[in-house]
Design an enzyme around this catalytic site. Structure first.
Site, PDB file in Angstrom:
ATOM      1  N   CYS A   1      29.326  33.418  36.288  1.00  0.00           N
ATOM      2  CA  CYS A   1      29.271  34.031  34.962  1.00  0.00           C
ATOM      3  C   CYS A   1      27.859  33.822  34.415  1.00  0.00           C
ATOM      4  CB  CYS A   1      30.303  33.334  34.077  1.00  0.00           C
ATOM      5  SG  CYS A   1      30.282  33.830  32.356  1.00  0.00           S
ATOM      6  N   ASN A   2      27.172  34.907  34.125  1.00  0.00           N
ATOM      7  CA  ASN A   2      25.812  34.804  33.581  1.00  0.00           C
ATOM      8  C   ASN A   2      25.821  34.128  32.204  1.00  0.00           C
ATOM      9  OD1 ASN A   2      23.970  36.832  35.359  1.00  0.00           O
ATOM     10  ND2 ASN A   2      26.066  37.551  35.259  1.00  0.00           N
ATOM     11  N   THR A   3      26.871  34.413  31.427  1.00  0.00           N
ATOM     12  CA  THR A   3      26.955  33.887  30.062  1.00  0.00           C
ATOM     13  C   THR A   3      27.140  32.369  30.068  1.00  0.00           C
ATOM     14  OG1 THR A   3      28.014  35.979  29.481  1.00  0.00           O
ATOM     15  CG2 THR A   3      28.162  34.207  27.867  1.00  0.00           C
TER      16      THR A   3
ATOM     17  N   CYS B   1      26.192  40.962  34.113  1.00  0.00           N
ATOM     18  CA  CYS B   1      27.470  40.313  33.800  1.00  0.00           C
ATOM     19  C   CYS B   1      28.387  40.615  34.976  1.00  0.00           C
ATOM     20  CB  CYS B   1      28.047  40.889  32.509  1.00  0.00           C
ATOM     21  SG  CYS B   1      29.780  40.464  32.213  1.00  0.00           S
ATOM     22  N   THR B   2      29.054  39.608  35.485  1.00  0.00           N
ATOM     23  CA  THR B   2      29.830  39.809  36.718  1.00  0.00           C
ATOM     24  C   THR B   2      31.008  40.773  36.515  1.00  0.00           C
ATOM     25  OG1 THR B   2      30.987  37.725  36.216  1.00  0.00           O
ATOM     26  CG2 THR B   2      29.162  37.626  37.784  1.00  0.00           C
ATOM     27  N   HIS B   3      31.465  40.924  35.286  1.00  0.00           N
ATOM     28  CA  HIS B   3      32.534  41.905  35.033  1.00  0.00           C
ATOM     29  C   HIS B   3      32.076  43.341  35.318  1.00  0.00           C
ATOM     30  CE1 HIS B   3      34.570  38.649  32.871  1.00  0.00           C
ATOM     31  NE2 HIS B   3      35.619  39.426  32.723  1.00  0.00           N
TER      32      HIS B   3
ATOM     33  N   SER C   1      34.825  33.529  32.734  1.00  0.00           N
ATOM     34  CA  SER C   1      35.709  33.676  31.582  1.00  0.00           C
ATOM     35  C   SER C   1      36.995  34.407  31.951  1.00  0.00           C
ATOM     36  CB  SER C   1      34.985  34.462  30.487  1.00  0.00           C
ATOM     37  OG  SER C   1      34.671  35.750  30.978  1.00  0.00           O
TER      38      SER C   1
ATOM     39  N   TYR D   1      33.654  35.327  26.772  1.00  0.00           N
ATOM     40  CA  TYR D   1      32.712  34.275  26.394  1.00  0.00           C
ATOM     41  C   TYR D   1      31.481  34.876  25.683  1.00  0.00           C
ATOM     42  CZ  TYR D   1      34.703  30.474  29.380  1.00  0.00           C
ATOM     43  OH  TYR D   1      35.482  29.482  29.940  1.00  0.00           O
ATOM     44  N   GLY D   2      31.118  36.085  26.082  1.00  0.00           N
ATOM     45  CA  GLY D   2      29.812  36.632  25.691  1.00  0.00           C
ATOM     46  C   GLY D   2      29.628  36.957  24.227  1.00  0.00           C
TER      47      GLY D   2
HETATM   48  N1  DGL Z   1      31.424  37.593  33.404  1.00  0.00           N
HETATM   49  C1  DGL Z   1      30.630  36.982  32.404  1.00  0.00           C
HETATM   50  C2  DGL Z   1      29.133  37.136  32.717  1.00  0.00           C
HETATM   51  O1  DGL Z   1      28.735  37.300  33.847  1.00  0.00           O
HETATM   52  C3  DGL Z   1      30.819  37.302  30.969  1.00  0.00           C
HETATM   53  C4  DGL Z   1      32.092  37.643  30.465  1.00  0.00           C
HETATM   54  C5  DGL Z   1      32.425  37.356  29.034  1.00  0.00           C
HETATM   55  O2  DGL Z   1      31.782  37.830  28.084  1.00  0.00           O
HETATM   56  O3  DGL Z   1      33.404  36.675  28.916  1.00  0.00           O
HETATM   57  O4  DGL Z   1      28.331  37.042  31.817  1.00  0.00           O
END
Ligand code: DGL
Length: 270
Positions: A79-81, A190-192, A17, A48-49
């Site tokens: 991205c996990n989401t 979450c990768t962030h 995202s 996205y989440g």
């Molecule tokens: N980086 C995304 C993940 O690993 C999520 C980020 C988002 O919420 O946009 O889930």
């Protein structure tokens, strides 16, 4: 034969995202330095989440379609989401292998610790059936899995806030009801959140271990490429890394900065 060589020369595509997946890309650039990479962060639509599964699926399809049309030999959903909302359909419709991510619940329990595992992730990841299935398969006891949806963290990272008082206040509020004394492991789902690990390490007690899925995802990518003869055969020097975003120039500036931070953090990884 020539066809395989042409395929091998294509870049590996990553998307997220926004900036989060740069932490996965940095691992790949260390472990497979001779490959070319193209990274797309959908900044204009982040986060996205906090969106619905249908919205995230539609956004993911659009981005994936664009990357495949540009030309790539594999797609990493960094991205996990997006993985929980869309990996199934992406695998069905795309012509390239698709590698997804999931919160590292399995390695967390494989460590055999007695304490509880706290999974920090986006609301969408944690409410999806895919996550429930993962816990059913991997947790020794479901009572040992604690979940913490963190809707506000991605927006901070997207603004480049990865240290400092604003982040610390947000984390203090998020963690207010968490009994840290019972936790042995925190899964960064979450990768962030990889960009927040230094601050998180200071907030949690010293015995707490942090686990993420980045290295596991890249090793899986390497296995998939190898099994399809898609790894570059005669690597010539370091490959290229191209960063793209739907957020325009200011976002690109942050992408370059965070990619460098993530890359330097992984120095020495082989
Ligand atoms: N980086 C995304 C993940 O690993 C999520 C980020 C988002 O919420 O946009 O889930």
């Amino acid at each position: 034969m020539q066809k395989i060589e042409a395929e091998q020369q294509k870049p590996i595509a990553f998307f997220d995202s926004g900036v989060g997946g740069l932490s996965v890309l940095a691992v790949a650039a260390h472990l497979m330095p001779h490959e070319d990479y193209v990274y797309f962060g959908d900044t204009a639509n982040a986060p996205y989440g906090t969106k619905s599964k249908e919205e995230v699926r539609a956004l993911s399809m659009r981005v994936a379609d664009m990357l495949v049309h540009r030309g790539c030999k594999a797609l990493v959903v960094a991205c996990n989401t997006a993985t929980s909302a869309a990996v199934k359909i992406l695998r069905e419709v795309l012509s390239v292998p698709v590698i997804g991510m999931e919160p590292a619940v399995k390695p967390a329990f494989a460590r055999g610790d007695q304490g509880k595992v706290l999974v920090m992730a986006t609301p969408l990841t944690l409410r999806e059936e895919k996550f429930q299935d993962l816990c059913d398969r991997c947790a020794t006891d479901l009572a040992n899995v604690l979940i913490l949806p963190c809707p506000s963290l991605v927006e901070l990272v997207e603004r480049g806030v990865i240290t400092g008082p604003e982040l610390e206040n947000t984390l203090t509020q998020l963690l207010a009801d968490v009994d840290m004394s019972v936790i042995s492991t925190v899964v960064l789902g979450c990768t962030h959140y990889l960009f927040l690990q230094k601050t998180l390490t200071r907030i949690f007690p010293a015995h707490v271990e942090f686990i993420d899925g980045n290295i596991g995802t890249v090793r899986q990518l390497a296995r998939v490429l190898e099994s399809r003869y898609l790894l570059r055969d005669n690597p010539k020097g370091r490959g290229k890394v191209e960063l793209l975003t739907s957020g325009g120039d200011p976002s690109l500036h942050l992408f370059r900065k965070l990619y460098k931070i993530a890359y330097d953090e992984m120095e020495g990884l082989e």
